[in-house]
Design a protein around this motif. Structure first.
Motif, PDB file in Angstrom:
ATOM      1  N   PHE A   1      15.902  44.293 -30.747  1.00 24.79           N
ATOM      2  CA  PHE A   1      15.687  43.899 -32.139  1.00 24.79           C
ATOM      3  C   PHE A   1      16.790  42.971 -32.632  1.00 24.79           C
ATOM      4  N   LEU A   2      18.025  43.198 -32.184  1.00 22.58           N
ATOM      5  CA  LEU A   2      19.128  42.336 -32.599  1.00 22.58           C
ATOM      6  C   LEU A   2      18.912  40.888 -32.141  1.00 22.58           C
ATOM      7  N   VAL A   3      18.340  40.712 -30.952  1.00 19.72           N
ATOM      8  CA  VAL A   3      18.048  39.356 -30.474  1.00 19.72           C
ATOM      9  C   VAL A   3      16.843  38.779 -31.210  1.00 19.72           C
ATOM     10  N   ARG A   4      15.858  39.608 -31.468  1.00 22.09           N
ATOM     11  CA  ARG A   4      14.634  39.133 -32.119  1.00 22.09           C
ATOM     12  C   ARG A   4      14.894  38.658 -33.547  1.00 22.09           C
ATOM     13  N   ILE A   5      15.936  39.191 -34.177  1.00 27.91           N
ATOM     14  CA  ILE A   5      16.248  38.791 -35.551  1.00 27.91           C
ATOM     15  C   ILE A   5      16.508  37.293 -35.620  1.00 27.91           C
ATOM     16  N   TYR A   6      17.140  36.732 -34.594  1.00 32.14           N
ATOM     17  CA  TYR A   6      17.440  35.296 -34.589  1.00 32.14           C
ATOM     18  C   TYR A   6      16.158  34.468 -34.676  1.00 32.14           C
ATOM     19  N   ILE A   7      15.173  34.790 -33.845  1.00 28.79           N
ATOM     20  CA  ILE A   7      13.917  34.043 -33.852  1.00 28.79           C
ATOM     21  C   ILE A   7      13.155  34.306 -35.143  1.00 28.79           C
TER      22      ILE A   7
ATOM     23  N   VAL B   1      22.574  44.637 -40.268  1.00 29.50           N
ATOM     24  CA  VAL B   1      22.827  43.862 -41.490  1.00 29.50           C
ATOM     25  C   VAL B   1      23.665  42.628 -41.169  1.00 29.50           C
ATOM     26  N   ASP B   2      24.707  42.791 -40.355  1.00 28.81           N
ATOM     27  CA  ASP B   2      25.528  41.636 -39.954  1.00 28.81           C
ATOM     28  C   ASP B   2      24.699  40.612 -39.189  1.00 28.81           C
ATOM     29  N   GLN B   3      23.802  41.114 -38.345  1.00 30.41           N
ATOM     30  CA  GLN B   3      22.961  40.193 -37.581  1.00 30.41           C
ATOM     31  C   GLN B   3      21.999  39.429 -38.478  1.00 30.41           C
ATOM     32  N   PHE B   4      21.436  40.104 -39.466  1.00 23.35           N
ATOM     33  CA  PHE B   4      20.565  39.422 -40.425  1.00 23.35           C
ATOM     34  C   PHE B   4      21.346  38.327 -41.156  1.00 23.35           C
ATOM     35  N   THR B   5      22.553  38.649 -41.589  1.00 26.54           N
ATOM     36  CA  THR B   5      23.369  37.669 -42.312  1.00 26.54           C
ATOM     37  C   THR B   5      23.677  36.461 -41.445  1.00 26.54           C
ATOM     38  N   GLU B   6      24.152  36.715 -40.233  1.00 26.22           N
ATOM     39  CA  GLU B   6      24.548  35.614 -39.352  1.00 26.22           C
ATOM     40  C   GLU B   6      23.354  34.761 -38.945  1.00 26.22           C
ATOM     41  N   SER B   7      22.248  35.413 -38.573  1.00 30.59           N
ATOM     42  CA  SER B   7      21.091  34.654 -38.097  1.00 30.59           C
ATOM     43  C   SER B   7      20.445  33.843 -39.206  1.00 30.59           C
ATOM     44  N   PHE B   8      20.368  34.387 -40.416  1.00 32.31           N
ATOM     45  CA  PHE B   8      19.752  33.634 -41.501  1.00 32.31           C
ATOM     46  C   PHE B   8      20.648  32.494 -41.964  1.00 32.31           C
ATOM     47  N   LEU B   9      21.962  32.632 -41.832  1.00 27.35           N
ATOM     48  CA  LEU B   9      22.845  31.508 -42.137  1.00 27.35           C
ATOM     49  C   LEU B   9      22.649  30.378 -41.126  1.00 27.35           C
ATOM     50  N   VAL B  10      22.499  30.743 -39.847  1.00 27.12           N
ATOM     51  CA  VAL B  10      22.239  29.718 -38.832  1.00 27.12           C
ATOM     52  C   VAL B  10      20.890  29.047 -39.077  1.00 27.12           C
TER      53      VAL B  10
ATOM     54  N   SER C   1      19.583  22.280 -30.978  1.00 29.10           N
ATOM     55  CA  SER C   1      20.874  22.471 -30.293  1.00 29.10           C
ATOM     56  C   SER C   1      21.780  23.393 -31.085  1.00 29.10           C
ATOM     57  N   LEU C   2      21.827  23.214 -32.401  1.00 32.28           N
ATOM     58  CA  LEU C   2      22.641  24.079 -33.252  1.00 32.28           C
ATOM     59  C   LEU C   2      22.184  25.524 -33.153  1.00 32.28           C
ATOM     60  N   PHE C   3      20.881  25.753 -33.191  1.00 35.90           N
ATOM     61  CA  PHE C   3      20.367  27.112 -33.145  1.00 35.90           C
ATOM     62  C   PHE C   3      20.638  27.766 -31.801  1.00 35.90           C
ATOM     63  N   VAL C   4      20.361  27.061 -30.708  1.00 39.03           N
ATOM     64  CA  VAL C   4      20.542  27.639 -29.378  1.00 39.03           C
ATOM     65  C   VAL C   4      22.025  27.886 -29.090  1.00 39.03           C
ATOM     66  N   MET C   5      22.888  26.989 -29.537  1.00 37.61           N
ATOM     67  CA  MET C   5      24.331  27.198 -29.343  1.00 37.61           C
ATOM     68  C   MET C   5      24.808  28.437 -30.087  1.00 37.61           C
ATOM     69  N   ALA C   6      24.328  28.633 -31.315  1.00 38.23           N
ATOM     70  CA  ALA C   6      24.722  29.821 -32.074  1.00 38.23           C
ATOM     71  C   ALA C   6      24.233  31.094 -31.398  1.00 38.23           C
ATOM     72  N   LEU C   7      22.988  31.089 -30.923  1.00 41.57           N
ATOM     73  CA  LEU C   7      22.459  32.257 -30.229  1.00 41.57           C
ATOM     74  C   LEU C   7      23.212  32.508 -28.921  1.00 41.57           C
ATOM     75  N   GLY C   8      23.527  31.434 -28.194  1.00 40.37           N
ATOM     76  CA  GLY C   8      24.274  31.594 -26.948  1.00 40.37           C
ATOM     77  C   GLY C   8      25.670  32.158 -27.177  1.00 40.37           C
ATOM     78  N   ASN C   9      26.339  31.700 -28.217  1.00 43.92           N
ATOM     79  CA  ASN C   9      27.676  32.236 -28.531  1.00 43.92           C
ATOM     80  C   ASN C   9      27.604  33.713 -28.875  1.00 43.92           C
ATOM     81  N   TRP C  10      26.553  34.103 -29.600  1.00 41.51           N
ATOM     82  CA  TRP C  10      26.419  35.528 -29.939  1.00 41.51           C
ATOM     83  C   TRP C  10      26.161  36.361 -28.695  1.00 41.51           C
ATOM     84  N   LEU C  11      25.311  35.883 -27.793  1.00 47.51           N
ATOM     85  CA  LEU C  11      25.008  36.635 -26.577  1.00 47.51           C
ATOM     86  C   LEU C  11      26.236  36.772 -25.683  1.00 47.51           C
TER      87      LEU C  11
END
Length: 242
Positions: free
Chosen positions: A78-84, A164-173, A229-239
């Motif tokens: 679910f934490l990964v799915r929040i990004y998409i 909650v932190d994941q929601f905040t970070e992913s929605f900012l990205v 590129s911005l989105f994938v880089m942010a997701l990659g850094n989180w992973l």
């Protein structure tokens, strides 16, 4: 067998919620075989850790361990799915901002979206696999046995804080990705409103709609590679860091 079953519970629950693998676009048999293959690959590595939890365990303790592993895997997926989900939500708004919301796209993970949101979602999921970010997810799953001991329920307070932190970070990205469309929509609607104020006899909004849509498509053409590129880089850094 019990060790393999517990490993499969965590990995299967995680894959069930992952973007790209958790939807109906991937056949159920393929998802099952991927989960079984990963579980069998993990068993020799985590056997000592998991076997200590199931050795001489009672039925009640084993049932609790299964529930704990299912919840742990579901949380990780679910934490990964929040990004998409954040990207889909903001691009849905962007499609409405430039007048493309009425054009329906394909279903992504059983969710019907406008064509613009579908384009970004499919592209982001494809780049996840092209960039080998799914291997980072496998590494994270293996590392989760060190951070979250098998057979034990995680702290719900810490899990809620992580969500909650994941929601905040992913929605900012996602907001950074969709912000050019939002700013473009605000500027164009302000300009059209001023023109309509000066010439109320002309239905400016009806005339300007195709031009707003064309400008939005031009913005998409010029900046889509940078947005993804911005989105994938942010997701990659989180992973890599979690």
């Amino acid at each position: 067998m019990l060790v393999a079953m517990l490993v499969f519970c965590r990995i299967g629950a995680c894959l069930m919620l992952l973007p790209g693998l958790g939807g109906r676009n991937v056949p159920m048999q393929v998802r099952l075989f991927i989960a079984v293959a990963l579980s069998l690959a993990f068993v020799p590595i985590v056997y000592g850790v998991v076997a200590a939890k199931v050795e001489h365990a009672t039925i009640a303790r084993l049932a609790g361990a299964i529930v704990a592993e299912l919840l742990t895997g579901a949380l990780l997926g679910f934490l990964v799915r929040i990004y998409i989900a954040a990207l889909e939500t903001l691009m849905n708004f962007a499609a409405q901002a430039i007048g493309l919301a009425g054009i329906a796209g394909m279903s992504v993970d059983d969710v019907s979206l406008p064509s613009l949101a579908t384009l970004f979602s499919f592209s982001a999921i494809a780049l996840i696999f092209i960039g080998d970010l799914h291997l980072e997810l496998v590494r994270g799953l293996l590392d989760s046995y060190r951070r979250l001991p098998p057979g034990e329920l995680f702290g719900f307070g810490a899990a809620l804080a992580s969500v909650v932190d994941q929601f905040t970070e992913s929605f900012l990205v996602a907001l950074r990705v969709a912000s050019p469309f939002v700013l473009y929509s605000i500027g164009m609607n302000l300009a059209v409103g001023l023109i309509n104020k000066f010439t109320p006899q002309i239905a400016v909004y009806f005339i300007a709609t195709p031009f707003i849509m064309a400008g939005g498509l031009l913005l998409l053409y010029l900046g889509m590679s940078q947005f993804l590129s911005l989105f994938v880089m942010a997701l990659g850094n989180w992973l890599r860091t979690h």
